[in-house]
Scaffold this motif. Sequence first.
Motif, mmCIF file in Angstrom:
data_model
loop_
_atom_site.group_PDB
_atom_site.id
_atom_site.type_symbol
_atom_site.label_atom_id
_atom_site.label_comp_id
_atom_site.label_asym_id
_atom_site.label_seq_id
_atom_site.Cartn_x
_atom_site.Cartn_y
_atom_site.Cartn_z
ATOM 1 N N THR A 90 0.799 -1.240 0.000
ATOM 2 C CA THR A 90 0.000 0.000 0.000
ATOM 3 C C THR A 90 0.831 1.290 0.000
ATOM 4 O O THR A 90 0.671 2.128 -0.853
ATOM 5 N N ASP A 105 1.588 1.281 -5.339
ATOM 6 C CA ASP A 105 2.595 0.647 -4.474
ATOM 7 C C ASP A 105 3.518 -0.289 -5.266
ATOM 8 O O ASP A 105 4.639 -0.567 -4.837
ATOM 9 N N TYR A 161 -10.597 -5.904 -0.446
ATOM 10 C CA TYR A 161 -9.592 -5.175 -1.232
ATOM 11 C C TYR A 161 -8.760 -6.059 -2.160
ATOM 12 O O TYR A 161 -7.757 -5.628 -2.706
ATOM 13 N N SER A 220 0.217 -5.554 5.050
ATOM 14 C CA SER A 220 -0.531 -4.306 5.162
ATOM 15 C C SER A 220 0.083 -3.447 6.269
ATOM 16 O O SER A 220 0.487 -3.971 7.314
#
Length: 325
Positions: free
Chosen positions: A15, A68, A245, A271
């Motif tokens: 991310t 990312d 996601y 994450s």
Amino acid sequence: MLNEFKIFFIGVGGTHPTERHSPPSIAVKLDSDFLLMDCGEGCVRGLFHFGISTLKIKYVILTHIHGDHVFGLPSLLHTMALYDRRRDLCIIGPRGTARFIKGLVSAFPYYPSYRILIKEVSSGDSIRLDKYIMLFGPSDHDCEAISVRIEEIAPKYKLDQQKIKALKNLDSVEIKRLSMGEPIHRESSVLYPEEVAKYRIIPRSVVYSGDTRPTEDMIKFSKGARVLIHDSAYSEDLRDVAVEYGHSTAKDAAKIALKAGVDFLFLFHYSPRIKDETILLKEAREIFPRTALSRDLTFFRVPRKYIEIGSERVIYNLPPRRSHL
Ligand SMILES: [Zn+2]
Ligand SMILES: [Zn+2]
């Protein structure tokens, strides 16, 4: 057959950059060829850390065009030009890659000394070179995305030199054919490779999932790989977020590793919400014990794998001995 097959983890987070992790970027060394799988922010710095010149990068494979995974690209292209790169650079990615790259290079003052070749691929495509093959596989993310398998092209067998010597009448072409798994036909007999082979060679390979939900297709695509680097963005308590996601949990990754029969699993793409990755490791190891956490700026040498003919004993990395062909 390759001499060296080495994986460099440049960034293993997801991310956005965090204090502990850079976004996704992995370099793979296949003898003198270097490939990049994704090019997250900080990629160039990571390459310098490992002493890998940007000029040596032959292919950049983008699994998908999310920031990312690509924000290191402007810096990489710029650095290559500063170092007066002359050889072509091939950028491979899913549908939409060409539009992205063209937009990118027109958006900043950039004076390329080299050509960029762009190849868009989809699941099922492959690119074969002398010593290795790049295969592109499935992904279940929320945009066009691919996964990647890099596999060495290796002989099928390691022959028993003593048996070969004892036969006396084999020439070098026949020996090579036997090692590739082909029988040698003589006037009155046939010599099968298994009669003179000591080990079956299982080719070295790495599968990188990119960002994906867990899928049955990924199990098939990863079948028998030495190394699986799989999206493990979340722990089990955040499973709903992973599904929403387009990501996997560490447990999902472990189930895929187990069903695909890989040798080693590296958890990847943590994450920023995960503050302690050992939780991911614990959850994955309950299912697949040969799991490790990938870490920024570390490397892993992919081991050779041999199966001894007769005993079916598995051996990683035979010691170099003159008695084996
Ligand atoms: Zn991502
Ligand atoms: Zn993504």
